[in-house]
Scaffold this active site. Structure first.
Site, mmCIF file in Angstrom:
data_model
loop_
_atom_site.group_PDB
_atom_site.id
_atom_site.type_symbol
_atom_site.label_atom_id
_atom_site.label_comp_id
_atom_site.label_asym_id
_atom_site.label_seq_id
_atom_site.Cartn_x
_atom_site.Cartn_y
_atom_site.Cartn_z
ATOM 1 N N SER A 40 0.824 -1.206 0.000
ATOM 2 C CA SER A 40 0.000 0.000 0.000
ATOM 3 C C SER A 40 0.856 1.253 0.000
ATOM 4 O O SER A 40 1.957 1.260 0.560
ATOM 5 C CB SER A 40 -0.893 0.000 1.251
ATOM 6 O OG SER A 40 -1.513 1.262 1.417
ATOM 7 N N TYR A 92 -1.770 -0.612 10.849
ATOM 8 C CA TYR A 92 -2.018 -1.176 9.517
ATOM 9 C C TYR A 92 -0.821 -0.878 8.605
ATOM 10 O O TYR A 92 -0.257 -1.771 7.977
ATOM 11 C CB TYR A 92 -3.294 -0.595 8.899
ATOM 12 C CG TYR A 92 -3.373 -0.831 7.411
ATOM 13 C CD1 TYR A 92 -3.073 0.183 6.506
ATOM 14 C CD2 TYR A 92 -3.692 -2.087 6.915
ATOM 15 C CE1 TYR A 92 -3.100 -0.049 5.144
ATOM 16 C CE2 TYR A 92 -3.730 -2.327 5.551
ATOM 17 C CZ TYR A 92 -3.413 -1.300 4.669
ATOM 18 O OH TYR A 92 -3.430 -1.526 3.314
ATOM 19 N N LYS A 123 2.264 -3.428 6.757
ATOM 20 C CA LYS A 123 2.660 -3.463 5.338
ATOM 21 C C LYS A 123 4.165 -3.236 5.217
ATOM 22 O O LYS A 123 4.850 -3.883 4.429
ATOM 23 C CB LYS A 123 1.894 -2.404 4.538
ATOM 24 C CG LYS A 123 0.408 -2.707 4.367
ATOM 25 C CD LYS A 123 0.173 -4.028 3.645
ATOM 26 C CE LYS A 123 -1.305 -4.340 3.482
ATOM 27 N NZ LYS A 123 -1.549 -5.648 2.833
HETATM 28 C C1 WQD Z 1 -9.482 9.323 1.161
HETATM 29 C C2 WQD Z 1 -9.682 10.815 1.403
HETATM 30 C C3 WQD Z 1 -10.007 11.394 3.714
HETATM 31 C C4 WQD Z 1 -13.867 9.403 4.246
HETATM 32 C C5 WQD Z 1 -6.938 4.224 2.981
HETATM 33 C C6 WQD Z 1 -5.809 3.404 3.491
HETATM 34 C C7 WQD Z 1 -4.970 2.938 2.339
HETATM 35 C C8 WQD Z 1 -5.840 2.213 1.364
HETATM 36 C C9 WQD Z 1 -7.004 3.093 0.906
HETATM 37 C C10 WQD Z 1 -5.654 -0.143 1.776
HETATM 38 C C11 WQD Z 1 -8.943 11.328 2.637
HETATM 39 C C12 WQD Z 1 -11.247 11.712 2.897
HETATM 40 C C13 WQD Z 1 -12.679 9.866 3.710
HETATM 41 C C14 WQD Z 1 -14.881 10.347 4.586
HETATM 42 C C15 WQD Z 1 -13.473 12.124 3.819
HETATM 43 N N1 WQD Z 1 -6.319 1.007 1.932
HETATM 44 N N2 WQD Z 1 -12.502 11.199 3.500
HETATM 45 N N3 WQD Z 1 -14.653 11.670 4.356
HETATM 46 O O1 WQD Z 1 -7.204 7.093 3.998
HETATM 47 O O2 WQD Z 1 -6.436 7.714 1.633
HETATM 48 O O3 WQD Z 1 -6.402 5.354 2.347
HETATM 49 O O4 WQD Z 1 -7.708 3.485 2.082
HETATM 50 O O5 WQD Z 1 -4.669 -0.362 1.153
HETATM 51 O O6 WQD Z 1 -3.969 2.089 2.840
HETATM 52 O O7 WQD Z 1 -5.011 4.220 4.318
HETATM 53 O O8 WQD Z 1 -8.574 6.459 1.961
HETATM 54 O O9 WQD Z 1 -10.938 6.701 1.352
HETATM 55 O O10 WQD Z 1 -10.325 6.706 3.822
HETATM 56 O O11 WQD Z 1 -9.747 8.669 2.412
HETATM 57 O O12 WQD Z 1 -13.296 13.340 3.631
HETATM 58 O O13 WQD Z 1 -15.988 9.991 5.080
HETATM 59 O O14 WQD Z 1 -11.074 11.050 1.664
HETATM 60 O O15 WQD Z 1 -9.753 12.436 4.650
HETATM 61 O O16 WQD Z 1 -8.488 12.623 2.369
HETATM 62 P P1 WQD Z 1 -7.119 6.770 2.551
HETATM 63 P P2 WQD Z 1 -9.971 7.079 2.423
#
Ligand code: WQD
Length: 345
Positions: free
Chosen positions: A128, A153, A157
């Protein structure tokens, strides 16, 4: 008549695993699925049967179950393993670190011990972009230094990559995913909504579907063009196709290992960033969803979420030139397919 090689897919009923099963079949491989259903449902197998025209081989089980895994290798003699099976919720890993280390690290070690004992020495590993933490510069290359993980997490990785690199008998294609989104265009498989979604796209589509009242944008005051975080969203079908390209590469004896200063790749361990190479802010994603689907997203800007990095997206030169893969589907397609899937849920 070339014999169809068996490829073991751990976590093969999961979001990325199930899409990869379809692409493996398409490429002439026979997927063998093992999944403990911790983060999936058996109905995914019915959907795969629908899409494949045959019911893929599936064994319910856990990679930590050495006896079950040994029996499975004995019976199916896989030529390679694609290892998806892992817990992946950043927030949950903070609450339950031992569960994450047990499953993601001890589970990998158990799997490697069985592979070694059974003479299977090829693996595609699900890593990741989290390993980069808050990168010193974007876009990130494979040689961009990893940073101390912001969650257990992410730490699992990073540990997994070290373990794989040190196991010189095992040839590994280590794929560092960015943000997988979307669904198969048939909408028969997609990201299963088990519980309240942590990730942006499932929360967004559930809000538009009326399951959630409002999407909270976590932070509007970041140092970006519109104040919201930037990520590299990649269509799950593009990501699945990258796994087949990595499997093909493992079976290419003439592959030349490319590496540059700082890139951890070596003879037995190749790292690739699997992204589109384009970063979008949260507000840009919302706008893209609305224009792709003609639906309105009810959202409000809220507080920042602990652990979020400001911006991360991939430099895709290496994966384009060495793995011979690039993402084909744009953000609009990702949004359309995510919404189509949500409407079927
Ligand atoms: C994306 C953006 C949030 C939810 C994670 C893991 C990564 C991978 C993908 C496994 C961020 C914003 C989110 C919400 C929001 N997983 N957001 N409101 O955190 O980039 O990555 O998932 O491999 O390892 O860390 O993904 O979709 O949670 O967030 O504003 O209700 O959307 O702040 O900027 P993230 P995400």
């Amino acid at each position: 008549m070339t014999t169809k090689q068996n490829i073991l897919v751990t976590g093969g009923l999961g979001f990325i695993g199930s899409h990869t099963v379809l692409c493996l079949n398409e490429a002439g491989y026979t997927p063998i699925i093992v999944d403990n259903l911790h983060n999936s449902r058996i109905e995914v197998l019915d959907a795969l049967e629908d899409l494949l025209g045959y019911r893929p081989i599936y064994i319910q089980g856990d990679v930590n179950d050495v006896q079950l895994m040994s029996g499975l290798f004995n019976e199916y003699n896989p030529s390679a393993v694609i290892h998806f099976a892992a817990h992946k919720a950043v927030g949950e890993s903070v609450e339950k670190p031992l569960m994450y280390y047990q499953n993601n690290v001890v589970g990998l070690i158990s799997l490697l011990e069985v592979m070694k004992g059974m003479g299977c020495s090829k693996m595609v590993f699900s890593s990741s972009c989290t390993v980069y933490g808050e990168p010193e510069a974007v876009p990130v290359k494979e040689s961009t230094p990893t940073r101390p993980a912001a969650s257990p997490y992410g730490a699992t990785k990073q540990m997994a990559e070290v373990i794989l690199k040190d196991n010189s008998w095992c040839e590994v294609q280590c794929l560092r995913y960015f943000n997988p989104v979307g669904a198969h265009p048939s909408a028969k498989i997609g990201e299963l909504p088990l519980g309240v979604p942590n990730n942006l796209i499932p929360y967004l589509t559930q809000t538009v579907a009326g399951i959630r009242e409002k999407l909270t944008v976590y932070g509007g005051d970041y140092p970006t063009s519109d104040g919201t975080c930037i990520r590299d969203y990649i269509h799950v079908m593009d990501l699945a196709e990258a796994h087949v390209a990595a499997i093909d590469r493992l079976f290419n004896p003439n592959r030349i290992i490319a590496s540059q200063e700082g890139d951890p790749s070596s003879e037995n361990f190749e790292v690739f960033n699997i992204g589109t190479g384009v970063g979008y802010s949260v507000l840009e994603v919302i706008a893209a969803f609305e224009s792709a689907t003609d639906e309105k997203v009810n959202y409000a800007i809220g507080d920042r979420r602990a652990g979020d990095v400001v911006a991360v997206w991939a430099d895709t030169n290496k994966v384009n030139n060495v793995l011979g893969w690039s993402a084909k589907r744009d953000l609009s397609t990702m949004m359309k397919d995510a919404w189509h899937w949500q409407q079927k849920c």
